[in-house]
Structures are given as C-alpha cells and as structure tokens.
Design an enzyme around this catalytic site. Structure first.
Site, PDB file in Angstrom:
ATOM      1  CD  GLU A   1      35.507  28.620  19.125  1.00  0.00           C
ATOM      2  OE1 GLU A   1      36.373  29.494  18.908  1.00  0.00           O
ATOM      3  OE2 GLU A   1      35.304  28.138  20.270  1.00  0.00           O
TER       4      GLU A   1
ATOM      5  CB  SER B   1      49.960  32.689  21.570  1.00  0.00           C
ATOM      6  OG  SER B   1      48.666  32.633  22.082  1.00  0.00           O
TER       7      SER B   1
ATOM      8  CG  ASP C   1      43.880  31.552  25.919  1.00  0.00           C
ATOM      9  OD1 ASP C   1      43.382  30.780  25.078  1.00  0.00           O
ATOM     10  OD2 ASP C   1      44.318  32.676  25.629  1.00  0.00           O
TER      11      ASP C   1
ATOM     12  CB  ALA D   1      34.855  44.787  29.941  1.00  0.00           C
TER      13      ALA D   1
ATOM     14  CB  THR E   1      38.129  35.042  29.210  1.00  0.00           C
ATOM     15  OG1 THR E   1      37.777  35.301  27.853  1.00  0.00           O
ATOM     16  CG2 THR E   1      38.182  36.348  29.970  1.00  0.00           C
TER      17      THR E   1
ATOM     18  CB  THR F   1      33.224  28.372  26.999  1.00  0.00           C
ATOM     19  OG1 THR F   1      33.350  28.806  25.628  1.00  0.00           O
ATOM     20  CG2 THR F   1      34.165  27.201  27.235  1.00  0.00           C
TER      21      THR F   1
ATOM     22  CB  THR G   1      46.467  40.613  17.743  1.00  0.00           C
ATOM     23  OG1 THR G   1      45.397  39.704  18.059  1.00  0.00           O
ATOM     24  CG2 THR G   1      47.736  39.809  17.517  1.00  0.00           C
TER      25      THR G   1
END
Length: 314
Positions: free
Chosen positions: A155, A14, A237, A230, A235, A188, A49
């Site tokens: 995932e 994107s 990507d 936060a 991150t 990750t 988004t």
C-alpha cells in the site's frame, strides 16, 4: 486511576455479527484503554468474507451522511479522533473525507488515523483487493487529511508509486508519505530481510515533528516480530486501533507506542494460534472460525502489554 479527560473516537469501519474485524476489532481494545468510541458500520455482515459463506448489508454514502447529520443535529459531532479502515466504495470514501474535514474545522487538534486498505503481497506479487479507482481518492483526498497512516509495504508503494527493496528505500517512501500530509507513518509489514532472519517480519515507523521555529525532526524505528504461521483476519484493524491509543498516551514517543502496539498484537496472535490449534486438533489446519482473534481473552495484554518486542531507532 486519575480521571482522564474524555477522549472520543469516531470509527467508520465494517461490522460482523460473529468474529473480530473492522469495528469489532477496534471497539473492545479502545474501550479497554479508556476511549469513548462511536461506531458507524460501513457494512453489516454475518462474518468476514474469508469464510465459505457470508451474508449482509452495505452502507452507502448517502446513508453515512444521514447518520452523521443525526449526530450534527444533536450537536454531538465532537471528536478527538477519527479511525477508518477497509472501504470498497469511492463515493463512501469521499464522504468520509468530507466528514473528517468538517470535524477538523471544529477541532483543529483532531487526529485522523487511516489504514489505507487496498491490497497486499502474496508470494512476492502485489494484488489490490479493492477497486482500482480508490487509489487516486486515497492519494489525492484521504492521505492529505490523515495524521497517522498504517499502510503495509504494498500500500505504501501504491500511494507513492515507488517500489521498496531496501530499508533505505522504505525510509524514502515514508518521507514521501510525510510530504503528502501525515506526521506519523507506520509500514505495518514488509518483505524486507530481517536482521534476525527469515522467521521475522519487519515493520517500520516514522514520526515527523515540526517545531516552533519550523525545523523538522524525524524519529524512525524498525521492529521485528516473529512470523506466525496462519492467516488471521482483523489484525490490521486491531493494530490501527491500538496504535491510536498508544500514540495518544505517548504522543512524542513513537518507539514506545509501537513497542506496546506490536507487543500486544503478538500476545493476541500467540493466544489465538494456540487456541485455534487446540480446537482444530493434532495435524489439522485451523479454519476461519477457529482463527478468530481471541480478543476478550486478551484483555489484560491489551490493557497493559508486557513489552516482548523492542524497536530499534534508525
């Protein structure tokens, strides 16, 4: 610097006008690290988004095909890497697979780095933020042609149908993922208990090499990063892009590649949270705009990260 042979990446992700997600998060680091990157923007939005408002356009699979045909007609569809991330559309994802397969026929050494973005866990509960019909496409089509995958724990569980409660189970899941195709698997982030305590996040990596005589050697590592309080966007990507770069520079040393990736990541996040808090002012929670990754300001850390996070070989 001695001249490196040109290394070309096709990144299908994107695009946002403002901020850093998808191709905007991947392009700068890869260019800084010496890669030529050609970007196909799967969407073009005003911003990510997570903001209150966003506007924009979505590329469909026919339009993706058309762009690729243009490259092909000019005979410039030659790549060393393909990089993909967040996709919402099943037919778009299937078209990506077709393109990867065609590029691999042309260059058998092409490496496909795939972040199989499907969902995440919030307070222990897993949620999918893409349509459910993408899971079988990832499982049956995408992961088998991928060489490096960067799922989060949720995932990885979705892809294998196995839940992870312990490091041992995580290693078994990574082995299952290897068996599906990819020789490098990095989980990750996970909710595993970190030896250093609750303020740390565990990431795990596994690299499986098949030697000339057909025997397989697997290198496995664990990394602990301090949690940053936060919600950042982009991150994953950035992580996948830097992992692509550092595995290219250290092809048989997942430990060093991950140390550099995770350390650079930490530098960027620390700089971002420090700047965001200063902008928000004492006692205020930073908003989405203030929490955009401080990418340009982190150029030196991306180029040559000081290793602040070491990996443990398992």
């Amino acid at each position: 610097m001695e001249e490196q042979p040109e290394c070309r990446v096709l990144s299908i992700q994107s695009h946002v006008v403002r901020g850093y997600v998808g191709n905007k998060a991947a392009t700068f680091p890869l260019q800084v690290l010496g890669f030529e990157i050609d970007t196909v923007n799967s969407v073009q939005f005003s911003n990510h988004t997570g903001y209150d408002h966003w506007k924009g356009q979505v590329l469909n699979s026919d339009e993706l095909h058309e762009l690729y045909e243009g490259l092909k007609l000019n005979n410039v569809n030659h790549y060393d890497y393909v990089l993909t991330g967040y996709t919402r559309d099943k037919s778009f994802l299937a078209m990506v697979v077709d393109i990867v397969q065609e590029l691999k026929q042309q260059n058998s050494n092409l490496v496909y780095v795939c972040d199989p973005v499907m969902g995440d866990k919030w307070s222990g509960e897993g949620y999918m933020y893409v349509p459910k019909d993408l899971l079988p496409v990832y499982k049956d089509k995408v992961v088998p042609v991928a060489d490096i995958i960067t799922p989060n724990q949720f995932e990885a569980e979705l892809l294998t149908g196995r839940k992870i409660h312990t490091e041992k189970e995580a290693i078994e899941v990574m082995d299952m993922l290897h068996n599906m195709g990819p020789e490098t698997v990095v989980i990750t982030s996970s909710d595993l208990q970190a030896p250093s305590g609750d303020d740390y996040l565990i990431a795990l990596g596994s690299h499986r090499k098949t030697s000339q005589d057909g025997t397989t050697v697997t290198q496995r590592i664990r990394m602990e990063s301090p949690k940053v309080d936060a919600v950042f966007v982009g991150t994953g990507d950035l992580f996948a892009a830097m992992l692509l770069a550092w595995t290219h520079k250290h092809p048989d040393n997942l430990k060093v590649a991950c140390e550099k990736t995770v350390s650079a990541m930490q530098h960027v996040l620390q700089r971002t949270i420090t700047c965001a808090k200063a902008q928000a002012g004492e006692g205020n929670k930073p908003n989405s705009a203030q929490l955009e990754l401080r990418m340009v300001q982190s150029k030196k850390d991306i180029e040559n990260p000081e290793i602040i996070i070491k990996a443990t070989v398992l």
